[in-house]
Design an enzyme around this catalytic site. Structure first.
Site, PDB file in Angstrom:
ATOM      1  N   SER A   1     -38.258 -19.142 -47.582  1.00 27.91           N
ATOM      2  CA  SER A   1     -37.233 -19.872 -47.728  1.00 27.91           C
ATOM      3  C   SER A   1     -36.699 -20.593 -46.575  1.00 27.91           C
ATOM      4  O   SER A   1     -36.763 -19.778 -45.449  1.00 27.91           O
ATOM      5  CB  SER A   1     -35.866 -19.034 -48.451  1.00 27.91           C
TER       6      SER A   1
ATOM      7  N   TYR B   1     -31.310 -11.858 -48.457  1.00 22.34           N
ATOM      8  CA  TYR B   1     -32.533 -13.026 -48.970  1.00 22.34           C
ATOM      9  C   TYR B   1     -33.502 -13.171 -48.037  1.00 22.34           C
ATOM     10  O   TYR B   1     -34.629 -13.307 -47.952  1.00 22.34           O
ATOM     11  CB  TYR B   1     -31.805 -13.488 -50.008  1.00 22.34           C
TER      12      TYR B   1
END
Ligand SMILES: NC(=O)c1ccc[n+]([C@@H]2O[C@H](COP(=O)([O-])OP(=O)(O)OC[C@H]3O[C@@H](n4cnc5c(N)ncnc54)[C@H](OP(=O)(O)O)[C@@H]3O)[C@@H](O)[C@H]2O)c1
Length: 243
Positions: free
Chosen positions: A135, A147
């Protein structure tokens, strides 16, 4: 010859678009995810002759081994492995504790990829491809940190895997998307303001769509990308530069 392509999280969003791109080539895709009904819906869309649903929770080593056994029995090899399953625990229901946040994001984004890859490793065909979904958060932060940290952990894993498998012509690459719309990733948590903010950070002035990621994955799996390995490929409309 049609390729055997395993896509984790292939029932929705980016994974489904990736699966579609390979099915268009006449390849056989194996869709792995936890929800059997979602996978079956995807199979119906892709065609039951081209797609197979294999329900499994990839945070569980035994379930990952089950995927391996089934793929070994049905197909005997894997040409392309797309480790796409993942998500951000911070975007789920409720308020996770710090421990739940960090271990949850590690399990969802790192363990899913590592357990599936290691389970399928001995089935990878020479000249094969391994892709891992990271990501933009892994390269610039954003949100809780947990994350992006979990996604960043995939990068050195990919480098080591690429070193191990390179002599067999197997490439290992990481795809790091920015904001991609039309997936289940944000649940109900994407607001109009946040969406406008994220689009505003791109240099292209638009949202990313699953097909933007799928076309890169498809190309990285092509013969023309045979000398590209151990790289992080960003798909974000320039958003990493745009803030
Ligand atoms: N959308 C974005 O803006 C964006 C940006 C950067 C990176 N990404 C990454 O791109 C990947 C795909 O996300 P998406 O946007 O397409 O969201 P999505 O629609 O929520 O897709 C995630 C998929 O992963 C599966 N999955 C999650 N945990 C799993 C587990 N433990 N075992 C097996 N399957 C599991 C889910 O199916 P089940 O729930 O049925 O298991 C779902 O099909 C993710 O890794 C995500 O982190 C997305």
């Amino acid at each position: 010859m049609s390729r055997i392509v395993v896509v984790s999280g292939g029932g929705t969003g980016i994974g489904l678009a990736v699966a579609e791109a390979f099915v268009r080539d006449g390849d056989q895709v194996v869709l792995v995810g936890r929800r059997a009904d979602v996978l079956e819906e995807a199979v119906a869309r892709l065609g039951s002759g081209s797609a197979l649903a294999v329900p499994a929770d990839l945070t569980d080593e035994t379930e990952a081994a089950g995927v391996r056994d089934l793929v070994a029995e049905r197909f005997g090899r894997v040409d392309v492995l797309v480790n796409n399953a993942g998500g951000n625990v911070a975007l789920g229901a409720g308020e996770p504790s710090l421990t739940e946040l960090w271990t949850g994001n590690f399990r969802s984004n790192v363990l899913t990829a590592v357990l599936l890859t290691e389970a399928l490793r001995d089935l990878l065909a020479d000249g094969g491809r391994v892709l891992l979904l990271s990501s933009i958060a892994a390269v610039r932060g954003g949100g809780s940190g947990s994350y992006g940290a979990a996604k960043a952990a995939l990068h050195p894993y990919a480098y080591d895997l690429a070193a191990d498998l390179g002599a067999r012509g197997i490439t290992v690459n990481v795809i790091a998307p920015g904001f991609i719309d039309d997936t289940e990733f944000f649940g109900g948590r994407m607001t109009r303001e946040r969406r406008a903010f994220l689009v505003g950070q791109t240099l292209t002035g638009r949202v990313g769509v699953p097909e933007d990621v799928a076309s890169l994955a498809h190309w990285l799996a092509s013969p023309g990308a045979a000398h590209i390995t151990a790289q992080i490929h960003q798909v974000n409309g320039g958003a990493e530069r745009g803030r």
